[in-house]
Scaffold this motif. Structure first.
Motif, mmCIF file in Angstrom:
data_model
loop_
_atom_site.group_PDB
_atom_site.id
_atom_site.type_symbol
_atom_site.label_atom_id
_atom_site.label_comp_id
_atom_site.label_asym_id
_atom_site.label_seq_id
_atom_site.Cartn_x
_atom_site.Cartn_y
_atom_site.Cartn_z
ATOM 1 N N TYR B 541 52.476 34.371 52.493
ATOM 2 C CA TYR B 541 52.248 33.544 51.315
ATOM 3 C C TYR B 541 50.808 33.619 50.803
ATOM 4 O O TYR B 541 50.347 32.743 50.087
ATOM 5 C CB TYR B 541 52.646 32.079 51.537
ATOM 6 N N GLY B 542 50.082 34.641 51.207
ATOM 7 C CA GLY B 542 48.742 34.865 50.646
ATOM 8 C C GLY B 542 48.911 35.445 49.255
ATOM 9 O O GLY B 542 49.833 36.218 49.007
ATOM 10 N N LEU B 543 48.026 35.036 48.338
ATOM 11 C CA LEU B 543 48.158 35.502 46.958
ATOM 12 C C LEU B 543 46.967 36.374 46.555
ATOM 13 O O LEU B 543 45.822 36.000 46.797
ATOM 14 C CB LEU B 543 48.253 34.296 46.011
ATOM 15 N N THR B 544 47.284 37.521 45.967
ATOM 16 C CA THR B 544 46.240 38.427 45.498
ATOM 17 C C THR B 544 46.313 38.491 43.972
ATOM 18 O O THR B 544 47.402 38.546 43.411
ATOM 19 C CB THR B 544 46.495 39.842 46.056
ATOM 20 N N ILE B 545 45.145 38.498 43.329
ATOM 21 C CA ILE B 545 45.133 38.595 41.865
ATOM 22 C C ILE B 545 45.454 40.042 41.474
ATOM 23 O O ILE B 545 44.915 40.984 42.064
ATOM 24 C CB ILE B 545 43.756 38.194 41.305
ATOM 25 N N VAL B 546 46.333 40.185 40.480
ATOM 26 C CA VAL B 546 46.718 41.526 40.034
ATOM 27 C C VAL B 546 46.196 41.762 38.617
ATOM 28 O O VAL B 546 46.351 40.912 37.734
ATOM 29 C CB VAL B 546 48.255 41.691 40.038
ATOM 30 N N HIS B 547 45.560 42.911 38.429
ATOM 31 C CA HIS B 547 45.051 43.281 37.116
ATOM 32 C C HIS B 547 46.209 43.800 36.271
ATOM 33 O O HIS B 547 47.237 44.223 36.796
ATOM 34 C CB HIS B 547 43.975 44.368 37.296
ATOM 35 N N GLN B 548 46.040 43.801 34.941
ATOM 36 C CA GLN B 548 47.143 44.257 34.081
ATOM 37 C C GLN B 548 47.493 45.730 34.296
ATOM 38 O O GLN B 548 48.594 46.164 33.978
ATOM 39 C CB GLN B 548 46.835 43.983 32.607
ATOM 40 N N ASP B 549 46.543 46.502 34.854
ATOM 41 C CA ASP B 549 46.875 47.905 35.128
ATOM 42 C C ASP B 549 47.615 48.067 36.455
ATOM 43 O O ASP B 549 47.884 49.181 36.907
ATOM 44 C CB ASP B 549 45.615 48.787 35.088
ATOM 45 N N GLY B 550 47.943 46.929 37.084
ATOM 46 C CA GLY B 550 48.745 46.978 38.304
ATOM 47 C C GLY B 550 47.930 46.987 39.588
ATOM 48 O O GLY B 550 48.485 46.835 40.674
ATOM 49 N N SER B 551 46.616 47.166 39.468
ATOM 50 C CA SER B 551 45.818 47.212 40.701
ATOM 51 C C SER B 551 45.449 45.802 41.171
ATOM 52 O O SER B 551 45.425 44.859 40.384
ATOM 53 C CB SER B 551 44.549 48.033 40.455
ATOM 54 N N ASP B 552 45.162 45.689 42.476
ATOM 55 C CA ASP B 552 44.759 44.406 43.054
ATOM 56 C C ASP B 552 43.284 44.160 42.771
ATOM 57 O O ASP B 552 42.494 45.091 42.735
ATOM 58 C CB ASP B 552 44.951 44.423 44.580
ATOM 59 N N ILE B 553 42.940 42.905 42.574
ATOM 60 C CA ILE B 553 41.515 42.548 42.468
ATOM 61 C C ILE B 553 41.083 42.209 43.895
ATOM 62 O O ILE B 553 41.534 41.217 44.457
ATOM 63 C CB ILE B 553 41.315 41.328 41.539
ATOM 64 N N PRO B 554 40.263 43.072 44.482
ATOM 65 C CA PRO B 554 40.027 42.935 45.923
ATOM 66 C C PRO B 554 39.172 41.731 46.333
ATOM 67 O O PRO B 554 39.515 41.036 47.264
ATOM 68 C CB PRO B 554 39.326 44.238 46.288
ATOM 69 N N VAL B 555 38.087 41.487 45.638
ATOM 70 C CA VAL B 555 37.191 40.418 46.089
ATOM 71 C C VAL B 555 37.293 39.264 45.111
ATOM 72 O O VAL B 555 37.449 39.468 43.928
ATOM 73 C CB VAL B 555 35.724 40.911 46.082
ATOM 74 N N ARG B 556 37.245 38.078 45.631
ATOM 75 C CA ARG B 556 37.204 36.968 44.686
ATOM 76 C C ARG B 556 36.218 35.909 45.136
ATOM 77 O O ARG B 556 35.971 35.715 46.323
ATOM 78 C CB ARG B 556 38.573 36.406 44.429
ATOM 79 N N SER B 557 35.689 35.229 44.146
ATOM 80 C CA SER B 557 34.638 34.243 44.405
ATOM 81 C C SER B 557 35.263 32.963 44.939
ATOM 82 O O SER B 557 36.477 32.784 44.919
ATOM 83 C CB SER B 557 33.944 33.931 43.093
ATOM 84 N N ALA B 558 34.383 32.061 45.377
ATOM 85 C CA ALA B 558 34.850 30.763 45.861
ATOM 86 C C ALA B 558 35.594 30.045 44.736
ATOM 87 O O ALA B 558 36.615 29.394 44.965
ATOM 88 C CB ALA B 558 33.672 29.933 46.327
ATOM 89 N N GLY B 559 35.097 30.197 43.517
ATOM 90 C CA GLY B 559 35.736 29.553 42.374
ATOM 91 C C GLY B 559 37.142 30.101 42.172
ATOM 92 O O GLY B 559 38.109 29.350 42.026
ATOM 93 N N ALA B 560 37.256 31.449 42.196
ATOM 94 C CA ALA B 560 38.559 32.089 42.013
ATOM 95 C C ALA B 560 39.498 31.652 43.134
ATOM 96 O O ALA B 560 40.697 31.428 42.917
ATOM 97 C CB ALA B 560 38.398 33.597 42.017
ATOM 98 N N GLU B 561 38.933 31.507 44.321
ATOM 99 C CA GLU B 561 39.715 31.084 45.485
ATOM 100 C C GLU B 561 40.364 29.720 45.213
ATOM 101 O O GLU B 561 41.531 29.501 45.525
ATOM 102 C CB GLU B 561 38.771 30.993 46.686
#
Lengths: 69, 653, 119
Positions: B541-561
């Motif tokens: 159930y971990g969630l990864t942000i996906v870019h519109q080109d289909g790739s994963d956004i690997p790093v995210r900030s505390a805010g994004a978290e």
């Protein structure tokens, strides 16, 4: 302690039952739908003790076996 | 669903005396404003205490109850506190009262052991018995899933752990998620059916033992079943131990994470200490050099007087010297009368000779000697002046002086930095930091041993089961006695077990899809980045942000978290049978205005009742009013009375 | 001709100030500091006088082993017939005024490295 007045909980029961029933229809037709439903109902009462659950399931299956002859 | 109606606190944290906050039962958001240290976290804790009898410090560490009571009251000798929560659940009215009071005979409590925590639950104005009360509370809000209802920014941060399957925190959260989503219904059915399947297998084996034809197989099976029982018990024991070790590891991991900053500070302090020692050594060396050079510093002060005196003395020297030379020349001329002048090689006329004689007439030998002495004295002084002028090396002095000063400034700066760190470390128990580290390492070793034990036991169990299956197959070919009935029962349990086993996987898959879809829908409403297409869920159930080109956004900030975690919360609320109020403490601290606006607007869609604990800068009242409009159900303020006394008042401005 | 002094002393009142100068860390010894004070007094314009009540601190032999200081003083302060008596006076005067100055600015730096006059 699940009461009929818990619509959301019933939603979940229905959703669980749908999943189990679909599998039964596809791969376990030899099993009785009513029995499966009863077993699921017994387990969706989260507060029941283990021993109580086992007895309940055992009795349900026995009743079914007797009915089948 | 659970809805909070009112919270009464008495001497809880800064809330001195009896105070009440009323919450609307209409769908929407109640905002409670309070600056730092006014008691926002205490209010969240009051709800937590009412339900679970626990108070959490920052993050998830339990706090000492002795420290929770109001300090002003404690100073006056009144200890303990009480929280009463009024709520509605499935058309029933509840009043839950939990108190923490000094034990009988304790007048001045000094620790948690000196207190007794008691509670009672009223349902529709009837007080429930202790067992019934406990069961009701467990049903209304199980503690294991409380994290989805009562949380702060730090708790949101933990959801990052769901992305890596390695952490035990992640495992714990995954379990909690499955619990709220109802997976345990299926897994517990599977467990029951497995136990009954094994029981029916044993019954069949016993029946086989009763018949001559099948006795041999029956005996073998019975032995294997007995072995299986022992192995199962062993496996259960090991898994139980493993489970508790894993939670221990998770809390240690959590503690270490919190102490990471402290560990970094300790390292920095050590580095600064070393640097300070080096600088001090350098300063001492330069100081010695400076002190040596300072023995000539006095001459530097006299540079101008020495120059002036030298100039004057040089002039006197020249005059005196000239005078003596002149006399010598004249005496030479007189002595060698008639000879040529040594300068112009002309004959010296008699007139000139007379003039010479008259000029040297007055200069006696004595006078000449006096002049020579005077010249010698003059030269001695000039030599002394020259010698001391040479000692006046201000350039060297200045370099040394500045080197000493620089080292001193450097030292002072480092010391300032070190003192600052020391202040931050004042309350830190370094011993406990070391102990946590050691405990963590030993827990990891223990887990390793247990995991190997589990694997070994599983392998033995598999072997035993496969042996039993082989014998069972051979037994299946035979008939006799009442074997038929037992066989039918066994087959039925076996089929039922397989059905529920497969159902667990199928249901999980569905849930993940639903949670992913709901979280994505919410995320698109919350994110301010148009190129983000949604969220992808993993097995835990971990969630990864996906870019519109289909790739994963690997790093995210505390805010994004925080944003992603809130999406997960919303998605879980939407898919869980158990819905309830969300009480959030300072969720916007790390978010910019754009995200804050989006979240505030989306909150009423996440669940029916939301209580927000914020400070004005984090969520300006005007912003909240504009975004929530009619969904804003109440505004309260934590008003300062004193450092240890906060009043709960409706906000009116 | 008067007899010059064979020893040089510091008055009780100045002894503490001298010790203070040394403890500030720039000077390696009290004698270095006393000489600095002497130069400071000369620079301030003191060229004559004597100090009463000074308690002997050094022999002139250790203050001025090669006699060059004496010659220097004779060059800088020609009217003085007793250079060591003058040296003692200059040291004491210098210590007194340095104590006042250091008390105000706290450091010898400006005394030693005066800023060039602004254009």
């Amino acid at each position: 302690m699940t009461s009929a007045a818990k619509p959301k909980s019933d939603d979940q029961f229905q959703s669980l039952l749908d999943t189990v029933e679909r599998l039964r229809r596809d791969k376990f037709q030899q099993l009785d739908a009513g029995l499966v439903r009863e077993l699921l109902r017994l387990h969706s009462n989260g507060a029941a003790a283990d021993g109580e659950l086992i007895r309940g399931v055992e009795q349900a299956v026995e009743r079914h076996l007797t009915k089948e002859g | 669903m659970l809805q909070l109606k009112a919270l009464h606190v008495e001497d809880f944290g800064p809330f001195k005396g009896h105070q009440t906050i009323k919450l609307s039962l209409q769908d929407g958001v109640t905002v409670i404003y309070g600056e730092n240290m006014r008691g926002k976290t205490s209010l969240l804790n009051a709800v937590r205490f009412a339900f679970f009898g626990k108070v959490l410090g920052r993050g998830t560490k339990a706090m000492s109850l002795h420290k929770v009571g109001n300090w002003e009251q404690a100073a006056k000798g009144t200890y303990g506190f009480q929280v009463q929560l009024e709520f509605k659940d499935e058309d029933h009215e509840y009043k839950l009262t939990r108190s923490c009071r000094p034990r009988n005979g304790v007048s001045t409590p000094s620790g948690d052991d000196d207190y007794a925590v008691d509670y009672y639950l009223e349902k529709d104005a009837n007080v429930l018995g202790p067992q019934q009360a406990e069961a009701e509370l467990k049903r209304i809000l199980p503690e294991q899933i409380s994290r989805f209802f009562l949380f702060d920014g730090e708790l949101l941060q933990e959801y990052e752990d769901l992305l890596s399957s390695e952490t035990d925190m992640g495992r714990r959260i995954s379990e909690a998620i499955e619990r709220i989503l109802g997976v345990p219904v299926l897994t517990s059915a599977r467990t029951t059916l497995l136990r009954l399947k094994e029981k029916s297998e044993h019954r069949e084996a016993t029946a086989a033992q009763g018949d001559q034809k099948t006795r041999e197989f029956g005996n073998q099976l019975a032995d294997l079943h007995a072995q299986r029982q022992v192995l199962n018990e062993e496996l259960q024991r090991l898994e139980g131990e493993l489970d508790s070790m894993r939670s221990q590891k998770a809390s240690l991991e959590e503690a270490m994470k919190k102490k990471e900053r402290v560990a970094a500070l300790l390292d920095k302090r050590e580095t600064l200490d070393r640097l300070m020692r080096e600088i001090e050594a350098r300063r001492a060396l330069k100081q010695t050099e400076l002190q040596q050079a300072m023995s000539g510093a006095w001459c530097a002060l006299l540079a101008d007087p020495i120059r002036n005196a030298t100039k004057a003395l040089r002039e006197s020297e020249l005059a005196l010297q000239t005078e003596l030379w002149r006399e010598d020349v004249l005496r030479g001329l007189q002595a060698h009368a008639g000879s040529e002048c040594p300068a112009c090689l002309q004959k010296v006329s008699s007139d000139a000779r007379k003039r010479i004689e008259s000029s040297i007439h007055g200069a006696s030998d004595k006078e000449r000697a006096e002049k020579s002495r005077e010249l010698a004295a003059l030269r001695r002084k000039l030599a002394a002046l020259e010698q001391h002028a040479g000692a006046a090396r201000t350039d060297v002095l200045r370099i040394l002086w500045e080197a000493v000063e620089e080292a001193a400034v450097d030292h002072a700066a480092k010391k300032g930095e070190r003192d600052e760190i020391a202040k931050q470390l004042e309350s830190v128990d370094e011993e406990s930091l070391r102990k946590t580290k050691a405990d963590f390492e030993s827990t990891i070793r223990h887990i390793d041993v247990l995991e190997k034990g589990v694997a070994k036991t599983r392998a033995s169990l598999d072997q035993s089961k496969s042996d039993a299956e082989n014998i069972q197959k051979r037994l299946d070919k035979l008939a006799g006695g009442n074997l038929g009935t037992e066989r039918r029962r066994r087959e039925m349990f076996s089929d039922l077990h397989r059905l529920f086993d497969e159902a667990v996987g199928a249901y999980r898959e569905q849930l993940r899809k639903r949670v992913e879809a709901d979280a994505t829908r919410l995320f698109k409403a919350l994110t301010t980045e148009p190129e983000y297409a949604g969220l992808r869920i993993n097995d835990s159930y971990g969630l990864t942000i996906v870019h519109q080109d289909g790739s994963d956004i690997p790093v995210r900030s505390a805010g994004a978290e925080h944003v992603v975690a809130l999406c997960l919360m919303g998605a879980l609320q939407n898919n869980a049978p158990l819905r309830g109020p969300i009480v959030i403490d300072s969720p916007f601290g790390r978010l910019d205005r754009g995200h804050t606006k989006n979240i505030v607007r989306a909150l009423p869609t996440m669940t029916k009742q939301v209580v927000l604990l914020v400070y004005d800068d984090e969520l300006p009242p005007d912003l909240a009013r504009n975004e929530l409009k009619s969904k804003l159900r109440g505004e309260w303020r934590l008003e300062r009375r004193s450092a240890r006394h906060t009043a709960l008042v409706p906000r009116k401005d | 001709m008067a007899t010059d002094k064979k020893t040089i002393g510091i008055t009780k009142a100045n002894a503490a100030a001298l010790a203070g100068l040394v403890s500030a860390g720039r000077f390696g010894s009290e004698l270095d500091a006393a000489k600095f004070a002497m130069a400071y007094a000369i620079k301030a314009g003191v060229t004559a006088g004597s100090t009463d009540g000074a308690e002997t601190k050094w022999n002139v032999g250790s203050v001025d082993p090669d006699g060059s200081m004496r010659s220097l003083l004779e060059a800088l302060c020609p009217e003085s017939a007793e250079p060591y008596r003058l040296a003692e006076h200059l040291m004491n005067e210098g210590i007194k005024s340095l104590a006042v100055k250091i008390g105000a600015s706290g450091d010898l730096y400006e005394t030693l490295f005066p800023a060039p006059p602004s254009p």
